[in-house]
Each structure stands twice: as structure tokens, then as C-alpha cells.
Design a protein around this motif. Structure first.
Motif, PDB file in Angstrom:
ATOM      1  N   ASP A 113       0.803  -1.260  -0.003  1.00 18.53           N
ATOM      2  CA  ASP A 113       0.157  -0.036   0.137  1.00 18.53           C
ATOM      3  C   ASP A 113       0.944   1.334   0.240  1.00 18.53           C
ATOM      4  O   ASP A 113       0.265   2.411   0.381  1.00 18.53           O
ATOM      5  CB  ASP A 113      -1.121  -0.035   1.334  1.00 18.53           C
ATOM      6  N   TRP A 114       2.136   1.238  -0.395  1.00 14.67           N
ATOM      7  CA  TRP A 114       3.129   2.263  -0.344  1.00 14.67           C
ATOM      8  C   TRP A 114       2.711   3.147  -1.507  1.00 14.67           C
ATOM      9  O   TRP A 114       3.089   4.410  -1.350  1.00 14.67           O
ATOM     10  CB  TRP A 114       4.532   1.951  -0.085  1.00 14.67           C
ATOM     11  N   LYS A 115       2.554   2.610  -2.529  1.00 18.25           N
ATOM     12  CA  LYS A 115       2.453   3.247  -3.849  1.00 18.25           C
ATOM     13  C   LYS A 115       1.078   4.414  -3.748  1.00 18.25           C
ATOM     14  O   LYS A 115      -0.033   4.304  -3.491  1.00 18.25           O
ATOM     15  CB  LYS A 115       2.324   2.537  -5.036  1.00 18.25           C
ATOM     16  N   ASP A 116       1.589   5.639  -3.916  1.00 20.59           N
ATOM     17  CA  ASP A 116       0.625   6.873  -4.150  1.00 20.59           C
ATOM     18  C   ASP A 116      -0.258   6.813  -5.563  1.00 20.59           C
ATOM     19  O   ASP A 116       0.584   6.899  -6.584  1.00 20.59           O
ATOM     20  CB  ASP A 116       1.427   8.174  -4.100  1.00 20.59           C
ATOM     21  N   LYS A 117      -1.661   6.606  -5.407  1.00 17.26           N
ATOM     22  CA  LYS A 117      -2.352   6.602  -6.880  1.00 17.26           C
ATOM     23  C   LYS A 117      -2.267   7.967  -7.694  1.00 17.26           C
ATOM     24  O   LYS A 117      -2.308   7.846  -8.887  1.00 17.26           O
ATOM     25  CB  LYS A 117      -3.704   5.878  -6.599  1.00 17.26           C
ATOM     26  N   LYS A 118      -1.913   8.932  -6.707  1.00 14.94           N
ATOM     27  CA  LYS A 118      -1.823  10.256  -7.574  1.00 14.94           C
ATOM     28  C   LYS A 118      -0.473  10.511  -8.185  1.00 14.94           C
ATOM     29  O   LYS A 118      -0.348  11.604  -8.975  1.00 14.94           O
ATOM     30  CB  LYS A 118      -2.144  11.397  -6.701  1.00 14.94           C
ATOM     31  N   ALA A 119       0.464   9.736  -8.023  1.00 11.57           N
ATOM     32  CA  ALA A 119       1.747   9.977  -8.589  1.00 11.57           C
ATOM     33  C   ALA A 119       1.806   9.642 -10.060  1.00 11.57           C
ATOM     34  O   ALA A 119       1.105   8.775 -10.328  1.00 11.57           O
ATOM     35  CB  ALA A 119       2.948   9.012  -7.878  1.00 11.57           C
ATOM     36  N   THR A 120       2.584  10.236 -10.724  1.00 12.22           N
ATOM     37  CA  THR A 120       2.650  10.300 -12.479  1.00 12.22           C
ATOM     38  C   THR A 120       3.666   9.026 -12.487  1.00 12.22           C
ATOM     39  O   THR A 120       4.661   9.034 -12.295  1.00 12.22           O
ATOM     40  CB  THR A 120       3.279  11.555 -12.856  1.00 12.22           C
ATOM     41  N   PRO A 121       3.102   8.003 -13.399  1.00 13.41           N
ATOM     42  CA  PRO A 121       4.136   7.163 -13.478  1.00 13.41           C
ATOM     43  C   PRO A 121       5.031   7.383 -14.782  1.00 13.41           C
ATOM     44  O   PRO A 121       4.531   8.104 -15.697  1.00 13.41           O
ATOM     45  CB  PRO A 121       3.115   5.771 -14.237  1.00 13.41           C
ATOM     46  N   ILE A 122       6.156   7.001 -14.667  1.00 13.25           N
ATOM     47  CA  ILE A 122       7.232   7.498 -15.882  1.00 13.25           C
ATOM     48  C   ILE A 122       8.388   6.534 -15.626  1.00 13.25           C
ATOM     49  O   ILE A 122       8.631   5.964 -14.637  1.00 13.25           O
ATOM     50  CB  ILE A 122       7.745   8.717 -15.516  1.00 13.25           C
ATOM     51  N   THR A 123       9.142   6.091 -16.886  1.00 15.37           N
ATOM     52  CA  THR A 123      10.061   5.310 -17.110  1.00 15.37           C
ATOM     53  C   THR A 123      11.332   5.961 -16.458  1.00 15.37           C
ATOM     54  O   THR A 123      11.183   7.284 -16.763  1.00 15.37           O
ATOM     55  CB  THR A 123      10.315   4.437 -18.249  1.00 15.37           C
ATOM     56  N   MET A 124      12.249   5.317 -16.200  1.00 12.60           N
ATOM     57  CA  MET A 124      13.685   5.948 -15.743  1.00 12.60           C
ATOM     58  C   MET A 124      14.298   6.735 -17.018  1.00 12.60           C
ATOM     59  O   MET A 124      14.949   7.747 -16.814  1.00 12.60           O
ATOM     60  CB  MET A 124      14.759   4.958 -15.136  1.00 12.60           C
ATOM     61  N   ASP A 125      14.161   6.110 -18.237  1.00 14.45           N
ATOM     62  CA  ASP A 125      14.825   6.771 -19.331  1.00 14.45           C
ATOM     63  C   ASP A 125      14.146   8.088 -19.634  1.00 14.45           C
ATOM     64  O   ASP A 125      14.750   9.146 -20.007  1.00 14.45           O
ATOM     65  CB  ASP A 125      14.679   5.835 -20.621  1.00 14.45           C
ATOM     66  N   GLU A 126      12.689   8.077 -19.370  1.00 19.84           N
ATOM     67  CA  GLU A 126      12.013   9.392 -19.684  1.00 19.84           C
ATOM     68  C   GLU A 126      12.244  10.481 -18.547  1.00 19.84           C
ATOM     69  O   GLU A 126      12.461  11.545 -19.055  1.00 19.84           O
ATOM     70  CB  GLU A 126      10.509   8.874 -19.580  1.00 19.84           C
ATOM     71  N   PHE A 127      12.448   9.903 -17.309  1.00 17.91           N
ATOM     72  CA  PHE A 127      12.758  10.840 -16.228  1.00 17.91           C
ATOM     73  C   PHE A 127      13.958  11.466 -16.453  1.00 17.91           C
ATOM     74  O   PHE A 127      14.253  12.823 -16.536  1.00 17.91           O
ATOM     75  CB  PHE A 127      12.681  10.247 -15.161  1.00 17.91           C
ATOM     76  N   VAL A 128      15.198  10.640 -16.978  1.00 17.70           N
ATOM     77  CA  VAL A 128      16.503  11.244 -17.133  1.00 17.70           C
ATOM     78  C   VAL A 128      16.559  12.002 -18.385  1.00 17.70           C
ATOM     79  O   VAL A 128      17.317  13.310 -18.357  1.00 17.70           O
ATOM     80  CB  VAL A 128      17.538   9.885 -17.272  1.00 17.70           C
ATOM     81  N   LYS A 129      15.810  11.783 -19.637  1.00 14.09           N
ATOM     82  CA  LYS A 129      15.711  12.495 -20.777  1.00 14.09           C
ATOM     83  C   LYS A 129      15.249  13.986 -20.158  1.00 14.09           C
ATOM     84  O   LYS A 129      15.855  14.822 -20.778  1.00 14.09           O
ATOM     85  CB  LYS A 129      14.858  11.821 -21.654  1.00 14.09           C
ATOM     86  N   ASN A 130      14.326  14.072 -19.520  1.00 15.96           N
ATOM     87  CA  ASN A 130      13.656  15.213 -19.091  1.00 15.96           C
ATOM     88  C   ASN A 130      14.603  15.966 -18.276  1.00 15.96           C
ATOM     89  O   ASN A 130      14.736  17.150 -18.435  1.00 15.96           O
ATOM     90  CB  ASN A 130      12.062  15.030 -18.567  1.00 15.96           C
ATOM     91  N   ILE A 131      14.735  15.484 -17.081  1.00 19.88           N
ATOM     92  CA  ILE A 131      15.629  16.100 -15.990  1.00 19.88           C
ATOM     93  C   ILE A 131      17.017  16.392 -16.505  1.00 19.88           C
ATOM     94  O   ILE A 131      17.691  17.112 -16.401  1.00 19.88           O
ATOM     95  CB  ILE A 131      15.660  15.380 -14.714  1.00 19.88           C
ATOM     96  N   GLY A 132      17.729  15.367 -17.226  1.00 19.67           N
ATOM     97  CA  GLY A 132      19.036  15.324 -17.679  1.00 19.67           C
ATOM     98  C   GLY A 132      19.115  16.700 -18.613  1.00 19.67           C
ATOM     99  O   GLY A 132      20.449  17.057 -18.679  1.00 19.67           O
ATOM    100  N   ARG A 133      18.230  17.196 -19.097  1.00 18.40           N
ATOM    101  CA  ARG A 133      18.440  18.558 -19.947  1.00 18.40           C
ATOM    102  C   ARG A 133      19.067  19.624 -19.174  1.00 18.40           C
ATOM    103  O   ARG A 133      19.647  20.413 -19.495  1.00 18.40           O
ATOM    104  CB  ARG A 133      16.990  18.999 -20.469  1.00 18.40           C
TER     105      ARG A 133
END
Length: 290
Positions: free
Chosen positions: A249-269
Motif C-alpha cells: 500500500d506504499w504506492k501513491d495512486k496520484k503519482a505520475t508513472p514514468i520510466t527511468m529513461d523518460e525521467f532522465v531525458k527530461n531532468i537530464g536536460r
């Protein structure tokens, strides 16, 4: 003589029965101290910045900072998964500013509250500490050891659940052993795919191939972990066995799901200017995971 042999055989059989029923628990929870050596960590970070940004970072106040800070974490484990999250205690609500036997890891407290160094980019491609950001108080790490995937839930501008495959660490075994939390642990030296050097101590008395900070791949549980380059260490202080599986029950249902590659691509800029994409990826991963 026959009586002696009979007695000896009986003792051997009894010893064998006890050996067969030696208990190696596969479910429980482990208390970890995570310690970051604050001054050394900040010095390393500021070496990557130009002088003007280094001054804005506030390194002039370095002498007033604690040598280290400690965060309490709990790793829940069962046969197929682990869940690492902060321990909710009154002590954890404030920065301790203390080390733990020169080991363990904790997060640097810069702008209040214990948490990982939070990162935002700048036009020079350097790193600065963000207010709020990737705080460890809201960071949860889950490993599915059967499916070979991980989930990392954290909050930056919003809450994310980041999915990735388990980190494929290359391990080299040594003949060094030490006692950690009452368990004999063997030292192994490791390297991540991004060439980050790490040191781990694992025990085969807990036959679950996992550990803190999404580590895995050894024939037992990692109870000690050090990342020298980042000045961060984790050390187990207590192990409790249970019959419970990992709470889901740890997962927040309101959290945005994203892959690590997508996250790194966006934040890595934020890190791209003046740097190659591989360096940007490594920096983002280091901040997220360790």
C-alpha cells in the motif's frame, strides 16, 4: 568399542538434524543508518561548479556545517521483493548532525529537513541544492526481484513513480569479512554500468539477493554499502524476522508513472550544456538512488 561407535554415530545424526533445520529467514525488516559525510560531499559538488555559482551555493558557510548527518531507514524484505523507506520517528524529523561509527549513510541537510541533496539545473550545467526537491522523507524504493524491476517514488515539482530494470552491478569478491548487526558479512567491490565504484558487505544468512539503494545481485542480503565518490554509506543496525510479506500500500495512486529513461531525458536536460549525455544520466541517477 561397538558402544563407542554407536554413541559417535548417534551424536553425528543429531548434529545433522540440527544443521538441516538451521534457520535462514527470508522475511523481515532491517534497520539501516544512512550517513552522508556532509562537508566532503559538498566540497565534491562545488568542484564541479564555476566559482561564481560556487559562491551562490553557500560554500562560505561550510565550516558551520556538521561533518555528517544520519537518516534512519527501514528495509522490508521477503522472498521476492524489498521496500526501503524512511523510519518515522521524532528523531528523524530533525537532522542529527552525527556520524555512526564512521559508517552508514544519511542525507545532507542544507535547507532544513533531512533529505537527499536535491538537484536543479542551471545555464552553466552545474548543480545546486534545490529547496524541497528529492527529499528522502518522501522517497520510497521498491524492488521486484522476480521480475527484475524497480520502482522509485519521490516528489520534486510533483510526485513521480519511476520504473526501471534492476541495476546490473558487476561484483568482485574479496576475502575480507566483518560483523554487521550480528551477521558475518563478506566484502565485495562493485561497479555500476555508469562506472560508479561501490563497496558492499553481504551475508548469506539472509538468502535474499538485495540490499539498500536498489542494490542486488549477490548471494545474500547486503547489510553494508559504501559509495566513496559520493561520501555516502549505509549500515544495518538491527534485523528482525517476521512472517509478513512486503506491504503493497506504499504506492501513491496520484503519482505520475514514468520510466527511468523518460525521467532522465527530461531532468537530464539541466545537465546537458557542456556535458555529454552519459555524464548527465549518471548525475541524475546518483541523486535519485543514493
Amino acid at each position: 568399542m561397538i558402544k563407542f561407535i554407536t554413541t559417535l554415530l548417534t551424536l553425528l545424526c543429531i548434529t545433522g538434524v540440527h544443521a538441516q533445520y538451521a534457520y535462514f529467514g527470508t522475511r523481515g525488516k532491517i534497520a539501516f543508518d544512512k550517513i552522508t559525510f556532509t562537508k566532503a560531499r559538498i566540497r565534491s559538488m562545488t568542484q564541479q561548479m564555476d566559482p561564481s555559482r560556487s559562491m551562490r551555493f553557500g560554500t562560505g558557510n561550510l565550516d558551520n556545517m556538521p561533518e555528517s548527518s544520519t537518516q534512519k531507514l527501514v528495509l522490508h524484505f521477503d522472498e521476492s521483493s524489498t521496500l526501503l523507506l524512511p523510519e518515522v520517528t521524532a528523531e528523524n524529523a530533525t537532522s542529527t548532525g552525527r556520524g555512526n561509527r564512521g559508517a552508514g549513510g544519511g542525507n545532507i541537510r542544507i535547507t532544513g529537513g533531512q533529505g537527499n541533496i536535491s538537484v536543479r539545473g542551471n545555464s552553466g550545467g552545474g548543480m545546486v541544492v534545490a529547496r524541497g526537491g528529492m527529499g528522502s522523507n518522501s522517497k520510497i524504493m521498491y524492488q521486484d526481484l522476480k521480475k527484475n524491476i524497480s520502482n522509485l517514488q519521490l516528489e520534486i515539482d510533483q510526485k513521480y513513480t519511476i520504473t526501471d530494470s534492476l541495476n546490473n552491478i558487476t561484483w568482485r569478491f574479496t576475502d575480507e569479512y566483518r560483523d554487521i548487526a550480528g551477521f558475518e558479512c563478506r566484502r565485495v567491490n562493485g561497479a555500476t554500468p555508469d562506472s560508479l565504484y561501490i563497496v558492499a558487505f553481504y551475508t548469506d544468512q539472509i538468502p535474499v539477493s538485495a540490499g539498500p539503494a536498489l542494490t542486488s545481485g549477490l548471494p545474500g542480503m547486503i547489510l553494508g554499502l559504501a559509495i566513496p565518490e559520493m561520501h555516502i554509506q549505509y549500515w544495518a543496525t538491527k534485523v528482525d524476522y517476521t512472517n509478513d510479506t512486503i506491504p503493497m500500500d506504499w504506492k501513491d495512486k496520484k503519482a505520475t508513472p514514468i520510466t527511468m529513461d523518460e525521467f532522465v531525458k527530461n531532468i537530464g536536460r539541466m545537465y546537458q550544456r557542456g556535458r555529454d549525455s552519459g555524464t548527465a544520466r549518471r548525475q541524475v541517477l546518483e541523486q535519485l538512488i543514493y
